[in-house]
Design a protein around this motif. Structure first.
Motif, PDB file in Angstrom:
ATOM      1  N   ASP A 114     -30.471  26.923  41.754  1.00  0.00           N
ATOM      2  CA  ASP A 114     -31.411  26.774  40.638  1.00  0.00           C
ATOM      3  C   ASP A 114     -31.237  25.403  39.999  1.00  0.00           C
ATOM      4  O   ASP A 114     -30.538  24.537  40.530  1.00  0.00           O
ATOM      5  CB  ASP A 114     -31.188  27.897  39.619  1.00  0.00           C
ATOM      6  CG  ASP A 114     -29.743  27.945  39.124  1.00  0.00           C
ATOM      7  OD1 ASP A 114     -29.409  28.899  38.395  1.00  0.00           O
ATOM      8  OD2 ASP A 114     -28.952  27.034  39.457  1.00  0.00           O
ATOM      9  N   MET A 171     -18.612  25.441  51.911  1.00  0.00           N
ATOM     10  CA  MET A 171     -19.163  26.796  51.880  1.00  0.00           C
ATOM     11  C   MET A 171     -18.118  27.807  52.343  1.00  0.00           C
ATOM     12  O   MET A 171     -17.431  27.580  53.338  1.00  0.00           O
ATOM     13  CB  MET A 171     -20.380  26.918  52.805  1.00  0.00           C
ATOM     14  CG  MET A 171     -21.606  26.219  52.291  1.00  0.00           C
ATOM     15  SD  MET A 171     -22.246  27.038  50.815  1.00  0.00           S
ATOM     16  CE  MET A 171     -23.594  25.924  50.420  1.00  0.00           C
ATOM     17  N   ARG A 227     -27.860  32.923  29.185  1.00  0.00           N
ATOM     18  CA  ARG A 227     -29.291  33.161  29.042  1.00  0.00           C
ATOM     19  C   ARG A 227     -29.628  34.440  28.281  1.00  0.00           C
ATOM     20  O   ARG A 227     -30.793  34.794  28.143  1.00  0.00           O
ATOM     21  CB  ARG A 227     -29.944  33.219  30.430  1.00  0.00           C
ATOM     22  CG  ARG A 227     -29.698  31.957  31.261  1.00  0.00           C
ATOM     23  CD  ARG A 227     -30.202  32.111  32.682  1.00  0.00           C
ATOM     24  NE  ARG A 227     -29.925  30.941  33.497  1.00  0.00           N
ATOM     25  CZ  ARG A 227     -28.808  30.736  34.178  1.00  0.00           C
ATOM     26  NH1 ARG A 227     -27.849  31.637  34.148  1.00  0.00           N
ATOM     27  NH2 ARG A 227     -28.626  29.638  34.897  1.00  0.00           N
ATOM     28  N   LEU A 286     -23.291  21.143  35.475  1.00  0.00           N
ATOM     29  CA  LEU A 286     -22.455  21.320  36.653  1.00  0.00           C
ATOM     30  C   LEU A 286     -21.688  20.039  36.954  1.00  0.00           C
ATOM     31  O   LEU A 286     -20.481  20.068  37.228  1.00  0.00           O
ATOM     32  CB  LEU A 286     -23.338  21.705  37.851  1.00  0.00           C
ATOM     33  CG  LEU A 286     -22.619  21.839  39.193  1.00  0.00           C
ATOM     34  CD1 LEU A 286     -21.548  22.914  39.129  1.00  0.00           C
ATOM     35  CD2 LEU A 286     -23.614  22.149  40.298  1.00  0.00           C
ATOM     36  N   LYS A 325     -20.695  28.587  47.433  1.00  0.00           N
ATOM     37  CA  LYS A 325     -20.446  27.150  47.389  1.00  0.00           C
ATOM     38  C   LYS A 325     -19.186  26.891  46.566  1.00  0.00           C
ATOM     39  O   LYS A 325     -18.976  27.542  45.529  1.00  0.00           O
ATOM     40  CB  LYS A 325     -21.640  26.463  46.736  1.00  0.00           C
ATOM     41  CG  LYS A 325     -21.654  24.962  46.882  1.00  0.00           C
ATOM     42  CD  LYS A 325     -22.870  24.371  46.173  1.00  0.00           C
ATOM     43  CE  LYS A 325     -24.137  24.621  46.940  1.00  0.00           C
ATOM     44  NZ  LYS A 325     -25.295  23.903  46.352  1.00  0.00           N
ATOM     45  N   LEU A 332     -29.570  24.446  37.518  1.00  0.00           N
ATOM     46  CA  LEU A 332     -28.191  24.095  37.174  1.00  0.00           C
ATOM     47  C   LEU A 332     -27.466  23.509  38.382  1.00  0.00           C
ATOM     48  O   LEU A 332     -26.539  22.721  38.245  1.00  0.00           O
ATOM     49  CB  LEU A 332     -27.439  25.340  36.687  1.00  0.00           C
ATOM     50  CG  LEU A 332     -26.123  25.031  35.986  1.00  0.00           C
ATOM     51  CD1 LEU A 332     -26.276  25.149  34.494  1.00  0.00           C
ATOM     52  CD2 LEU A 332     -25.022  25.946  36.458  1.00  0.00           C
ATOM     53  N   ARG A 333     -27.902  23.914  39.575  1.00  0.00           N
ATOM     54  CA  ARG A 333     -27.255  23.452  40.801  1.00  0.00           C
ATOM     55  C   ARG A 333     -28.040  22.344  41.472  1.00  0.00           C
ATOM     56  O   ARG A 333     -27.955  22.154  42.684  1.00  0.00           O
ATOM     57  CB  ARG A 333     -27.084  24.640  41.756  1.00  0.00           C
ATOM     58  CG  ARG A 333     -26.082  25.679  41.224  1.00  0.00           C
ATOM     59  CD  ARG A 333     -26.220  27.001  41.960  1.00  0.00           C
ATOM     60  NE  ARG A 333     -25.177  27.947  41.580  1.00  0.00           N
ATOM     61  CZ  ARG A 333     -25.253  28.766  40.539  1.00  0.00           C
ATOM     62  NH1 ARG A 333     -26.317  28.759  39.766  1.00  0.00           N
ATOM     63  NH2 ARG A 333     -24.259  29.601  40.252  1.00  0.00           N
ATOM     64  N   GLN A 374     -28.790  30.829  47.129  1.00  0.00           N
ATOM     65  CA  GLN A 374     -29.850  30.395  46.234  1.00  0.00           C
ATOM     66  C   GLN A 374     -29.333  29.263  45.376  1.00  0.00           C
ATOM     67  O   GLN A 374     -28.133  29.127  45.156  1.00  0.00           O
ATOM     68  CB  GLN A 374     -30.340  31.547  45.348  1.00  0.00           C
ATOM     69  CG  GLN A 374     -29.263  32.200  44.516  1.00  0.00           C
ATOM     70  CD  GLN A 374     -29.838  33.325  43.663  1.00  0.00           C
ATOM     71  OE1 GLN A 374     -30.836  33.144  42.959  1.00  0.00           O
ATOM     72  NE2 GLN A 374     -29.214  34.489  43.727  1.00  0.00           N
ATOM     73  N   LEU A 428     -28.499  23.860  50.440  1.00  0.00           N
ATOM     74  CA  LEU A 428     -29.618  23.939  49.488  1.00  0.00           C
ATOM     75  C   LEU A 428     -29.599  22.794  48.480  1.00  0.00           C
ATOM     76  O   LEU A 428     -29.882  22.976  47.299  1.00  0.00           O
ATOM     77  CB  LEU A 428     -29.613  25.291  48.753  1.00  0.00           C
ATOM     78  CG  LEU A 428     -30.061  26.503  49.577  1.00  0.00           C
ATOM     79  CD1 LEU A 428     -30.129  27.752  48.715  1.00  0.00           C
ATOM     80  CD2 LEU A 428     -31.397  26.261  50.255  1.00  0.00           C
ATOM     81  N   ARG A 456     -22.927  33.471  51.366  1.00  0.00           N
ATOM     82  CA  ARG A 456     -22.010  32.345  51.307  1.00  0.00           C
ATOM     83  C   ARG A 456     -21.855  31.916  49.853  1.00  0.00           C
ATOM     84  O   ARG A 456     -22.715  32.170  49.016  1.00  0.00           O
ATOM     85  CB  ARG A 456     -22.516  31.180  52.161  1.00  0.00           C
ATOM     86  CG  ARG A 456     -23.787  30.541  51.663  1.00  0.00           C
ATOM     87  CD  ARG A 456     -24.367  29.558  52.648  1.00  0.00           C
ATOM     88  NE  ARG A 456     -25.432  28.784  52.040  1.00  0.00           N
ATOM     89  CZ  ARG A 456     -26.295  28.032  52.705  1.00  0.00           C
ATOM     90  NH1 ARG A 456     -26.221  27.972  54.036  1.00  0.00           N
ATOM     91  NH2 ARG A 456     -27.228  27.331  52.075  1.00  0.00           N
TER      92      ARG A 456
END
Lengths: 242, 168
Positions: free
Chosen positions: A131, B40, B106, B23, B65, A133-134, A129, A166, B63
């Motif tokens: 979001d 990956m 958060r 990031l 990253k 931030l990525r 996944q 992604l 996976r």
């Protein structure tokens, strides 16, 4: 005589306040203990399923029909965005305020939320996944597939998706792409799931019954304070009398 | 008077110290401006088992990253504190943690884990038997779940790093 009169007065009102406040104090004790151990009991992880309470908190409100799928069925289970979460067969996968679209390829399923991409296997297991931030832009409103290419729409911009990592990149979508989702602007508001912890908190504070409930709890708190004070005075007088 | 000035400076500096990091900025800092391409790491059954043992729940995904330059890797992993995910960046170099940064917090409380006084504890940490950190991490009152989340992610990053190095 005057002292005896005050003692009688205090005792009578101590009893009256005690009778009135007893139930509320019990409620506060029970909810207070529950809140103290909310993590151990799992109250903060129990989603609200009771229809009356869900209606009370304004959940399950139908919005305007914008063409977005409310739910999607695959792998024999229902995929839906509920209470700010993406759920498959009722089990939480990740955060997702709204289900924008679902694209199935031969060996993967791409789920699009307004600010997140979720990649699943055909049997519903989470692969990956991404979001905001990525690198996923917020405000995604539609998804389309053409051959092996997956496109996203953000406002008037079309984006291509690389399912290997992604990532997204701007593209010029061809005019005959069939978009799934909505052309309307989507208000992406993160929504925390309402759990039983919230209900117990609101019950403890009286907020479950609005302003009236809050004032009532305040009044009972004052009553409990009066009980404590009158109890102390009475106990002291009794001790002196002995 | 000096004490007041010091308190004032600390109060003004606190938001800067606790500011969330994007990031891109995290990767630029991690690799001295030369961010490598994304790679990956696919979760093998053994990795899944080790990750589940560290996290006390299955790792969410098949996976992971990462970015690599030689013996230096960077990982960005989400882990739930109390209710919401905390996004944590970990840089590992030669089997030891070089940097831990909270990229997104958060939750409504427990945000003290973003501050350097907490994250600095992980610098130079490695793994010992049982995939545990080779040092104790001091907790923060009122932020226990956030502390656990950052600690778990740090351990996970070290495990993933060792797997990447093992694969060559």
């Amino acid at each position: 005589m005057a002292n005896f009169h005050w003692r009688f007065f205090l005792h009578r009102w101590h009893r009256r306040i005690g009778l009135v406040a007893a139930l509320f104090v019990l409620l506060l004790v029970i909810t207070g203990i529950l809140l103290n151990h909310t993590n151990d009991i799992g109250l903060d992880r129990m989603p609200l399923e009771n229809s009356w309470l869900r209606a009370y908190y304004g959940l399950d409100k139908g919005g305007a029909d914008t063409g977005k799928p409310a739910s999607y069925r695959f792998a024999g289970r229902e995929l839906q965005a509920r209470d700010g979460q993406l759920r498959l067969g009722g089990i939480r996968l990740t955060d997702c305020p709204q289900l924008i679209g679902v694209m199935e390829t031969q060996d993967q399923v791409l789920v699009v939320c307004p600010d997140r991409l979720v990649l699943l296997t055909p049997d519903g297991q989470l692969i990956d996944q991404a979001d905001s931030l990525r690198g996923i832009p917020s405000g995604l409103s539609a998804v389309a597939v053409q051959g092996n290419n997956v496109f996203l729409r953000q406002g008037k911009t079309s984006l291509g998706v690389n399912l290997n990592d992604l990532s997204v990149h701007p593209v010029e979508a061809t005019p005959d792409v069939a978009w799934q989702g909505s052309q309307a602007t989507i208000d992406v508001t993160p929504m925390d799931a309402i759990t039983w912890e919230r209900v117990v908190l609101d019950l403890h504070s009286g907020r479950l019954f609005g302003h009236f409930g809050v004032w009532l709890v305040d009044l009972m708190a004052v009553g409990a304070a009066l009980l404590a004070m009158s109890g102390l005075v009475l106990a002291r007088r009794r001790h002196r009398a002995r | 008077m000096r004490r007041m000035i010091l308190v004032l400076v600390l109060l003004l500096a606190a938001p800067c110290m606790a500011a969330e990091v994007t990031l891109d900025r995290f990767l630029v800092e991690a690799f001295s401006g030369k961010t490598p391409t994304t790679q990956m790491l696919w979760m093998t059954p053994e990795l899944k088992m080790r990750a589940a043992k560290v996290l006390d729940h299955p790792y969410a995904g098949m996976r992971v990253k990462y970015w690599r330059d030689g013996s230096r890797t960077a990982w960005v992993i989400d882990e739930i504190g109390k209710e919401r995910p905390i996004t944590i960046g970990v840089v590992v170099s030669a089997g030891h943690i070089d940097q831990v940064k909270v990229l997104a917090f958060r939750e409504s409380r427990g945000g003290e884990v973003r501050y350097p006084f907490f994250t600095q504890q992980f610098v130079a940490a490695g793994l010992k038997d049982g995939d545990r950190l080779d040092r104790d991490i001091d907790g923060i009152t009122g932020a226990t779940l956030s502390v656990w989340a950052v600690t778990k992610v740090s351990r996970l990053a070290l495990i993933f790093h060792s797997e990447v190095m093992r694969n060559g």
